[in-house]
Design an enzyme around this catalytic site. Sequence first.
Site, PDB file in Angstrom:
ATOM      1  N   CYS A 101       0.844  -1.087   0.046  1.00 55.15           N
ATOM      2  CA  CYS A 101       0.011  -0.141   0.095  1.00 55.15           C
ATOM      3  C   CYS A 101       1.052   1.342  -0.051  1.00 55.15           C
ATOM      4  O   CYS A 101       0.163   2.441  -0.175  1.00 55.15           O
ATOM      5  CB  CYS A 101      -0.898   0.017   1.268  1.00 55.15           C
ATOM      6  SG  CYS A 101      -1.812  -1.610   1.377  1.00 55.15           S
ATOM      7  N   GLU A 155      -0.916   5.160  13.847  1.00 50.91           N
ATOM      8  CA  GLU A 155      -0.696   6.369  13.122  1.00 50.91           C
ATOM      9  C   GLU A 155      -1.005   7.607  14.176  1.00 50.91           C
ATOM     10  O   GLU A 155      -0.129   8.427  13.818  1.00 50.91           O
ATOM     11  CB  GLU A 155      -1.618   6.515  11.945  1.00 50.91           C
ATOM     12  CG  GLU A 155      -1.238   7.580  11.065  1.00 50.91           C
ATOM     13  CD  GLU A 155      -1.848   7.713   9.683  1.00 50.91           C
ATOM     14  OE1 GLU A 155      -1.254   8.384   8.829  1.00 50.91           O
ATOM     15  OE2 GLU A 155      -2.853   6.675   9.408  1.00 50.91           O
ATOM     16  N   LYS A 177      -9.597   7.882   2.504  1.00 50.91           N
ATOM     17  CA  LYS A 177     -10.067   6.358   2.283  1.00 50.91           C
ATOM     18  C   LYS A 177     -11.475   6.239   2.818  1.00 50.91           C
ATOM     19  O   LYS A 177     -12.003   5.307   2.469  1.00 50.91           O
ATOM     20  CB  LYS A 177      -9.100   5.528   2.974  1.00 50.91           C
ATOM     21  CG  LYS A 177      -7.794   5.512   2.317  1.00 50.91           C
ATOM     22  CD  LYS A 177      -6.898   4.236   3.109  1.00 50.91           C
ATOM     23  CE  LYS A 177      -5.738   3.761   2.376  1.00 50.91           C
ATOM     24  NZ  LYS A 177      -4.661   5.187   2.905  1.00 50.91           N
ATOM     25  N   HIS A 203      -9.998   1.737   0.041  1.00 50.24           N
ATOM     26  CA  HIS A 203      -8.391   1.561  -0.073  1.00 50.24           C
ATOM     27  C   HIS A 203      -7.977   0.986  -1.230  1.00 50.24           C
ATOM     28  O   HIS A 203      -8.261  -0.099  -1.633  1.00 50.24           O
ATOM     29  CB  HIS A 203      -7.751   0.561   1.147  1.00 50.24           C
ATOM     30  CG  HIS A 203      -6.320   0.537   1.379  1.00 50.24           C
ATOM     31  ND1 HIS A 203      -5.415   1.286   0.581  1.00 50.24           N
ATOM     32  CD2 HIS A 203      -5.630   0.231   2.647  1.00 50.24           C
ATOM     33  CE1 HIS A 203      -4.241   1.111   0.983  1.00 50.24           C
ATOM     34  NE2 HIS A 203      -4.394   0.354   2.159  1.00 50.24           N
TER      35      HIS A 203
END
Length: 421
Positions: free
Chosen positions: A167, A318, A339, A344
């Site tokens: 990703c 995160e 997203k 995604h």
Amino acid sequence: MELKRVVITGLGALSPLGNDVASTWENAKAGKSGAAPITHFDASKFKTQFACEVKDFDPAAHFDRKKMRQLDTYAMYALVAAEEAIKDADLEGEGVDKNRVGVIFSAGIGGLHTFEEEAGYFAIHGAEQGPKYNPFFIPKMIADIAAGHISIDHEFRGPNFATVSACASSNHALIDAFNYIRLGQADAIVAGGAEAAVFPAGVGGFNSMKALSTRNDDPEKASRPFSGSRDGFVIGEGAAALVLEELEHAKARGAHIYAEVAGGGISADAYHITATHPEGLGAVLGMENALRDAGMKPEDIDYINMHGTSTPVGDRGEVKAILKVFGDHAYKMNLSSTKSMTGHLLGAAGALEALLSVKALNDGVVPPTINHEEGDDDPELDYNLNYTFNKAQERELNAVLSNTFGFGGHNASLIVKKYKG
């Protein structure tokens, strides 16, 4: 050696929110969800029956029959997005040496649909008929072939390859393009990513990992980063392309400049094959490296387009990383996860999110994190942070950071800033 400055002069998109940049951006600002029941195959027996698909895409409107036989779906998406970006930048006009124009285009998986079709056919008929594979099987499937097709179609003979880091793939592509140009290896590079994994193997594979949301009764609200009831990410598909160009080269030919690439940071979690580090240690390092590369302080960043996949471990890690890197300034920034609207896009996620970051910078609008409901909080998240819930916010933006993290522990953070001459 003095590093050259790099700007962005072209944008292209084919996304769950629209089949070009304008419609993608308008729907992102409006907080529209791209999620809907899957149409690419019969998903009625799958745990997840919805996705963020590209809509109303007709390959025949873009390619002749011969060309279509050579292209996996992901490569079709890549070529369409790249074409828009190349035209937007007028990259085939006066003052362009095609020997010094490159293509760095990523995919996290590549031609999954082609592999699934060919392997499936052999599984059913192979024992009886022997191996009968399409001669385009391998060149349709491999993850670098979109970069090759873009180069061939436009006769761009500069650096040409694919980055594959799950990703984080297309953020790595953008950072690589940035570095090649500022080191003088190219005048311009078409960079981005494409993915088309909304097929049985993709959905079934992620379902087996319990990675996808199963909110089949309400797909539009399934991608809900930072909400307590989130139950996994929503798989998306599409492509985004950005033309990165050396500043003086762009000025000499009168190109429109959207933004300047300020810096990029890469790192590894060195922790787990699929899970991000729960304390965000690799993310911290990636963002710190990006700031250092850009010669910027944490307080110079106004908005972070977060990786924000709508998974508990990922979102929490995160947020912890942002608080560690930005400290008190984190409470003055806008944060959001686009997203929540696009789903995604795997290997194309970083490119699409970089594109949306550039548009946010240009318009002074932070796109929202949709689907958060009052009281639907995660006790491990700090809600004093501004996640830009449910509605876009106007704000003067001078610098935006975009994060992407991939399976294998790959992290990439890109900073774009207003071009000020």
